[in-house]
Write an enzyme that holds these catalytic residues in place. Structure first.
Site, PDB file in Angstrom:
ATOM      1  N   GLY A   9     -17.846  81.945 120.436  1.00  0.00           N
ATOM      2  CA  GLY A   9     -16.435  81.580 120.597  1.00  0.00           C
ATOM      3  C   GLY A   9     -15.907  80.968 119.316  1.00  0.00           C
ATOM      4  O   GLY A   9     -15.156  79.991 119.319  1.00  0.00           O
ATOM      5  N   GLY A  12     -11.767  80.608 117.780  1.00  0.00           N
ATOM      6  CA  GLY A  12     -10.734  79.713 118.303  1.00  0.00           C
ATOM      7  C   GLY A  12     -10.389  78.604 117.331  1.00  0.00           C
ATOM      8  O   GLY A  12     -10.848  78.576 116.187  1.00  0.00           O
ATOM      9  N   GLN A  13      -9.553  77.677 117.834  1.00  0.00           N
ATOM     10  CA  GLN A  13      -9.023  76.624 116.964  1.00  0.00           C
ATOM     11  C   GLN A  13     -10.148  75.761 116.377  1.00  0.00           C
ATOM     12  O   GLN A  13     -10.208  75.561 115.169  1.00  0.00           O
ATOM     13  CB  GLN A  13      -8.064  75.741 117.780  1.00  0.00           C
ATOM     14  CG  GLN A  13      -7.270  74.778 116.921  1.00  0.00           C
ATOM     15  CD  GLN A  13      -6.742  73.577 117.712  1.00  0.00           C
ATOM     16  OE1 GLN A  13      -7.191  73.304 118.823  1.00  0.00           O
ATOM     17  NE2 GLN A  13      -5.810  72.869 117.135  1.00  0.00           N
ATOM     18  N   ASP A  35     -17.889  86.139 118.636  1.00  0.00           N
ATOM     19  CA  ASP A  35     -16.741  86.027 119.546  1.00  0.00           C
ATOM     20  C   ASP A  35     -16.568  87.384 120.217  1.00  0.00           C
ATOM     21  O   ASP A  35     -17.279  88.335 119.886  1.00  0.00           O
ATOM     22  CB  ASP A  35     -15.465  85.624 118.776  1.00  0.00           C
ATOM     23  CG  ASP A  35     -14.515  84.805 119.654  1.00  0.00           C
ATOM     24  OD1 ASP A  35     -14.125  85.318 120.725  1.00  0.00           O
ATOM     25  OD2 ASP A  35     -14.176  83.679 119.296  1.00  0.00           O
ATOM     26  N   ILE A  36     -15.608  87.476 121.147  1.00  0.00           N
ATOM     27  CA  ILE A  36     -15.411  88.780 121.803  1.00  0.00           C
ATOM     28  C   ILE A  36     -14.634  89.750 120.916  1.00  0.00           C
ATOM     29  O   ILE A  36     -14.619  90.940 121.183  1.00  0.00           O
ATOM     30  CB  ILE A  36     -14.715  88.679 123.188  1.00  0.00           C
ATOM     31  CG1 ILE A  36     -13.523  87.735 123.130  1.00  0.00           C
ATOM     32  CG2 ILE A  36     -15.674  88.267 124.272  1.00  0.00           C
ATOM     33  CD1 ILE A  36     -12.655  87.790 124.365  1.00  0.00           C
ATOM     34  N   ARG A  37     -13.979  89.233 119.866  1.00  0.00           N
ATOM     35  CA  ARG A  37     -13.267  90.106 118.912  1.00  0.00           C
ATOM     36  C   ARG A  37     -13.643  89.739 117.492  1.00  0.00           C
ATOM     37  O   ARG A  37     -13.991  88.582 117.218  1.00  0.00           O
ATOM     38  CB  ARG A  37     -11.753  89.921 119.049  1.00  0.00           C
ATOM     39  CG  ARG A  37     -11.143  90.831 120.088  1.00  0.00           C
ATOM     40  CD  ARG A  37      -9.679  90.543 120.342  1.00  0.00           C
ATOM     41  NE  ARG A  37      -9.476  90.457 121.782  1.00  0.00           N
ATOM     42  CZ  ARG A  37      -9.350  89.337 122.457  1.00  0.00           C
ATOM     43  NH1 ARG A  37      -9.349  88.184 121.845  1.00  0.00           N
ATOM     44  NH2 ARG A  37      -9.196  89.340 123.765  1.00  0.00           N
ATOM     45  N   TYR A 142      -9.462  73.926 134.584  1.00  0.00           N
ATOM     46  CA  TYR A 142     -10.130  73.659 133.303  1.00  0.00           C
ATOM     47  C   TYR A 142     -10.901  72.328 133.379  1.00  0.00           C
ATOM     48  O   TYR A 142     -12.088  72.259 133.042  1.00  0.00           O
ATOM     49  CB  TYR A 142      -9.066  73.616 132.205  1.00  0.00           C
ATOM     50  CG  TYR A 142      -9.545  73.199 130.846  1.00  0.00           C
ATOM     51  CD1 TYR A 142     -10.423  73.997 130.115  1.00  0.00           C
ATOM     52  CD2 TYR A 142      -9.099  72.009 130.258  1.00  0.00           C
ATOM     53  CE1 TYR A 142     -10.843  73.619 128.848  1.00  0.00           C
ATOM     54  CE2 TYR A 142      -9.503  71.631 128.998  1.00  0.00           C
ATOM     55  CZ  TYR A 142     -10.377  72.431 128.290  1.00  0.00           C
ATOM     56  OH  TYR A 142     -10.785  72.057 127.040  1.00  0.00           O
ATOM     57  N   LYS A 146     -14.892  71.648 133.279  1.00  0.00           N
ATOM     58  CA  LYS A 146     -15.497  70.811 132.235  1.00  0.00           C
ATOM     59  C   LYS A 146     -16.322  69.682 132.860  1.00  0.00           C
ATOM     60  O   LYS A 146     -17.396  69.358 132.373  1.00  0.00           O
ATOM     61  CB  LYS A 146     -14.409  70.238 131.312  1.00  0.00           C
ATOM     62  CG  LYS A 146     -13.835  71.265 130.335  1.00  0.00           C
ATOM     63  CD  LYS A 146     -14.865  71.711 129.305  1.00  0.00           C
ATOM     64  CE  LYS A 146     -14.357  72.762 128.366  1.00  0.00           C
ATOM     65  NZ  LYS A 146     -15.383  73.323 127.475  1.00  0.00           N
ATOM     66  N   ILE A 172      -6.424  68.669 119.725  1.00  0.00           N
ATOM     67  CA  ILE A 172      -6.777  68.744 118.306  1.00  0.00           C
ATOM     68  C   ILE A 172      -5.619  69.345 117.508  1.00  0.00           C
ATOM     69  O   ILE A 172      -5.069  70.383 117.888  1.00  0.00           O
ATOM     70  CB  ILE A 172      -8.046  69.610 118.109  1.00  0.00           C
ATOM     71  CG1 ILE A 172      -9.199  69.132 119.007  1.00  0.00           C
ATOM     72  CG2 ILE A 172      -8.458  69.622 116.645  1.00  0.00           C
ATOM     73  CD1 ILE A 172      -9.814  67.824 118.634  1.00  0.00           C
TER      74      ILE A 172
HETATM   75  N1  SER Z   1      -6.473  70.730 124.185  1.00  0.00           N
HETATM   76  C1  SER Z   1      -6.998  71.039 125.479  1.00  0.00           C
HETATM   77  C2  SER Z   1      -5.944  71.552 126.379  1.00  0.00           C
HETATM   78  O1  SER Z   1      -4.801  71.152 126.187  1.00  0.00           O
HETATM   79  C3  SER Z   1      -7.607  69.792 126.073  1.00  0.00           C
HETATM   80  O2  SER Z   1      -8.970  69.887 126.016  1.00  0.00           O
HETATM   81  O3  SER Z   1      -6.211  72.291 127.243  1.00  0.00           O
END
Ligand code: SER
Length: 315
Positions: A9, A12-13, A35-37, A142, A146, A172
């Site tokens: 992965g 991603g960011q 990653d998948i792409r 989500y 987690k 982030i």
């Molecule tokens: N930045 C993430 C979100 O907004 C939080 O882990 O989903």
């Protein structure tokens, strides 16, 4: 021991910038991203593999081919996208983690990094200086995935001796890579729009305070945790980690100090508001500070200056 890292992965960011830091530290030949792409840019010395973390057979073959000593599992569906596709979010976030944990045991790969999030907290968790241990009743899929993932990490550490390390990341903020599908994404978009159009329409209300962190701190914190001596770590679920807490109104004020004509407006009734309202406003990270010496280095002012300078010159 010579380290060899596989990051899953990695497009991603967080992955993009963490991979660059790891390549610098361990050498490009020792950091394999996947990653998948295929990523948009790939340098000649960068090793990249296509992988779907839900395809356990393919994942096993990849791990057998590269024989990593460490796995960074960053593939996940974030909070806002997760609410649109709850089953897919649960599947990717849980079964992706289980595949990695089970294969790590089978293939003898000891060290794993897996990110958790402030989304593990919920409406009954304390809002300010949210403690490592408190009521946790996440209500986004989500956050639920987690929190379940954190319990699995602690369980696999206790039962099978896996050296799993984890951080509950706040939102982030970075000028290099855009976030995707999160509730905290406004705090990145606001900078791009401020410079491009001089205005931004926030999907979170003026007073919604959330924990955030500038990317250089997040990358440094992650590597510091991974380098810390195992015996210092008292948390094997996931560490609270704090950077900066602010509201849309406060970040707009800070941006206005540099771009005085910037205008912030608000959109009402965005579904992300309810997610944000269920999360903490600020985080108590004493365990990270005491166990492995964590200390953030960017405050709101320093981050805002650095974001705007970099966006002006590099983007
Ligand atoms: N930045 C993430 C979100 O907004 C939080 O882990 O989903």
């Amino acid at each position: 021991m010579k380290e060899r890292i596989i990051m899953i992965g990695a497009n991603g960011q967080i992955g993009s910038e963490l991979a660059a830091a790891l390549r610098q530290k361990f050498g490009s030949e020792n950091v394999i991203t996947s990653d998948i792409r295929t990523p948009q840019t790939l340098k000649d010395d960068e090793i990249f593999e296509i992988i779907n973390v839900l395809d356990k057979q393919a994942l096993k073959a990849l791990l057998e081919k590269h024989k990593p000593t460490q796995i960074y599992l960053l593939a996940a569906m974030l909070s806002a996208t997760g609410e649109q596709y709850p089953q897919k979010a649960w599947d990717l976030n849980m079964n992706g983690l289980l595949n990695v944990l089970d294969l790590a045991i089978e293939l003898g790969i000891k060290k794993i990094f897996w990110p958790s999030s402030i989304a593990v907290f919920g409406p009954h968790s304390p809002k300010q200086q949210t403690d490592q241990y408190c009521i946790m009743d996440p209500n986004s899929i989500y956050g639920i995935s987690k929190l379940a993932g954190e319990r699995l990490c602690e369980y696999y550490h206790a039962k099978y001796g896996l050296d799993i390390r984890s951080i509950r990341y706040p939102g982030i903020i970075s000028w290099k890579t855009a976030p995707g599908g999160g509730t905290t994404d406004y705090a990145v978009h606001i900078f791009f729009e401020a410079l491009k159009h001089g205005k931004y329409s926030s999907f979170l209300s003026a007073e919604t305070e959330l924990p955030m962190m500038y990317m250089p701190d997040a990358v440094r914190g992650t590597i510091e945790l991974m380098e810390a001596p195992a015996e210092k770590l008292t948390i094997r679920s996931s560490y609270n980690l704090a950077g900066i807490s602010f509201t849309p109104a406060q970040i707009a004020e800070e941006i206005k100090k540099i771009l005085p004509n910037f205008e912030l407006s608000y959109v009402e009734n965005d579904p992300r508001q309810a997610i944000a309202d269920s999360w903490p406003a600020s985080i108590d990270d004493s365990y990270a500070r005491n166990d492995w010496g964590w200390k953030p280095s960017f405050d709101l002012e320093a981050m805002t200056k650095d974001m705007i300078e970099n966006l002006k010159t590099n983007v």
